[in-house]
Scaffold this active site. Structure first.
Site, short mmCIF file in Angstrom:
data_model
loop_
_atom_site.label_atom_id
_atom_site.label_comp_id
_atom_site.label_asym_id
_atom_site.label_seq_id
_atom_site.Cartn_x
_atom_site.Cartn_y
_atom_site.Cartn_z
N ARG A 67 0.83 -1.22 0.00
CA ARG A 67 0.00 0.00 0.00
C ARG A 67 0.85 1.26 0.00
O ARG A 67 0.51 2.25 -0.64
CB ARG A 67 -0.91 0.03 1.24
CG ARG A 67 -2.03 -0.97 1.19
CD ARG A 67 -2.98 -0.75 2.38
NE ARG A 67 -3.84 -1.89 2.57
CZ ARG A 67 -4.97 -2.11 1.89
NH1 ARG A 67 -5.37 -1.26 0.98
NH2 ARG A 67 -5.69 -3.18 2.14
N ARG A 93 -10.17 2.17 -1.89
CA ARG A 93 -8.93 1.62 -1.35
C ARG A 93 -8.75 2.11 0.08
O ARG A 93 -9.02 3.29 0.37
CB ARG A 93 -7.70 2.07 -2.16
CG ARG A 93 -7.73 1.76 -3.62
CD ARG A 93 -7.89 0.30 -3.95
NE ARG A 93 -6.82 -0.54 -3.46
CZ ARG A 93 -6.87 -1.88 -3.48
NH1 ARG A 93 -7.95 -2.50 -3.94
NH2 ARG A 93 -5.86 -2.58 -3.03
N LEU A 95 -6.58 3.47 2.98
CA LEU A 95 -5.36 4.28 2.99
C LEU A 95 -4.59 4.08 4.29
O LEU A 95 -5.19 3.91 5.36
CB LEU A 95 -5.73 5.76 2.83
CG LEU A 95 -6.41 6.09 1.50
CD1 LEU A 95 -7.04 7.47 1.54
CD2 LEU A 95 -5.43 5.97 0.33
N HIS A 111 -19.45 8.12 3.39
CA HIS A 111 -19.67 6.69 3.65
C HIS A 111 -21.18 6.43 3.69
O HIS A 111 -21.91 7.19 4.33
CB HIS A 111 -19.02 6.31 4.99
CG HIS A 111 -19.15 4.86 5.28
ND1 HIS A 111 -18.41 3.89 4.63
CD2 HIS A 111 -19.97 4.19 6.13
CE1 HIS A 111 -18.76 2.70 5.08
NE2 HIS A 111 -19.70 2.85 5.99
C1 GAR Z 1 -21.28 5.99 -2.77
O1 GAR Z 1 -22.47 5.42 -2.31
C2 GAR Z 1 -20.31 6.18 -1.61
O2 GAR Z 1 -20.93 6.54 -0.42
C3 GAR Z 1 -19.71 4.81 -1.51
O3 GAR Z 1 -19.52 4.40 -2.84
C4 GAR Z 1 -20.52 5.01 -3.67
C5 GAR Z 1 -19.82 5.71 -4.82
O4 GAR Z 1 -20.74 6.18 -5.77
N1 GAR Z 1 -18.49 4.83 -0.79
C6 GAR Z 1 -18.04 3.82 -0.04
O5 GAR Z 1 -18.65 2.77 0.08
C7 GAR Z 1 -16.72 4.08 0.63
N2 GAR Z 1 -16.36 2.98 1.47
P1 GAR Z 1 -20.31 7.26 -6.85
O6 GAR Z 1 -19.04 6.75 -7.53
O7 GAR Z 1 -21.46 7.31 -7.81
O8 GAR Z 1 -20.08 8.56 -6.15
#
Ligand code: GAR
Length: 198
Positions: A67, A93, A95, A111
């Site tokens: 990483r 990913r 970090l 999140h």
């Molecule tokens: C979103 O729902 C975001 O909250 C989630 O991925 C999706 C991305 O959608 N993030 C995570 O799960 C982070 N662990 P997008 O590419 O359309 O913005």
């Protein structure tokens, strides 16, 4: 007024990135300076380029489990772009402490759960399994602990009896697109008061 420069990190479709970019106009204290992805085929890259924003890709795969080596490359375009604030927007990913500490106090993440509930993956299915009546999303400052760090905003949705992980994800995403721009605007102006929606 000199604008804060915002780098947005994505791994997928980038719908949150688009809502952030679209918000940064007029009297907004920030402007996008870079959209960076670990996935060359991420749909968000095309959208960012179409919006005239510089893009970059640092593929994590050649680095395997190293990483730190991946992050040593990932940080370069962010520094080159002169970013003041880093927004993780569906960046999938984990970090390391070393990377996070370089951006301490100026890196945000969105999140898809009401943290501290459901860190990690499959948040919508887990909320359904638990029988939660409400679910939602959180924007927080990034610290070395996954999906932890001071909460800067939350938005709630009601869970319907017939919701599936997919319908719930779609409902939450609508709220994400309101919450993240609202938090970023405040944050870029130096205000860390949490934004509470819904
Ligand atoms: C979103 O729902 C975001 O909250 C989630 O991925 C999706 C991305 O959608 N993030 C995570 O799960 C982070 N662990 P997008 O590419 O359309 O913005």
């Amino acid at each position: 007024m000199s604008h804060k420069r915002v780098a947005i990190l994505i791994s997928g479709g980038g719908s949150n990135m688009v809502s952030l970019v679209e918000s940064m106009t007029g009297d907004h204290p920030a402007r996008p300076c870079l959209v960076l992805s670990n996935i060359a085929s991420a749909g968000g890259l095309t959208k960012a380029a179409a919006a005239g924003i510089p893009t970059a890709v640092v593929d994590h795969k050649p680095f395997g489990k190293d990483r730190a080596a991946f992050e040593a490359e990932l940080v370069k375009p962010i520094l080159d772009a002169g970013a003041d604030i880093v927004c993780l927007a569906g960046f999938m990913r984990v970090l390391t402490d070393g990377f996070v500490s370089q951006f301490q106090g100026r890196m945000l993440n969105i999140h898809p759960s009401l943290l501290p509930k459901y860190t990690g993956l499959n948040t919508h299915a887990r909320a359904l399994e638990a029988g939660d009546r409400q679910h939602g999303c959180t924007v927080h400052e990034v610290t070395a602990v996954l999906d932890d760090g001071p909460i800067l905003g939350q938005a709630r949705v009601d869970v319907a009896a017939n919701d599936t992980p997919e319908t719930l994800a779609a409902k939450v995403l609508v709220e994400e697109h309101k919450l993240y721009p609202a938090v970023l605007r405040r944050y870029a102006a130096g205000d860390r008061t949490p934004v509470i929606l819904g």
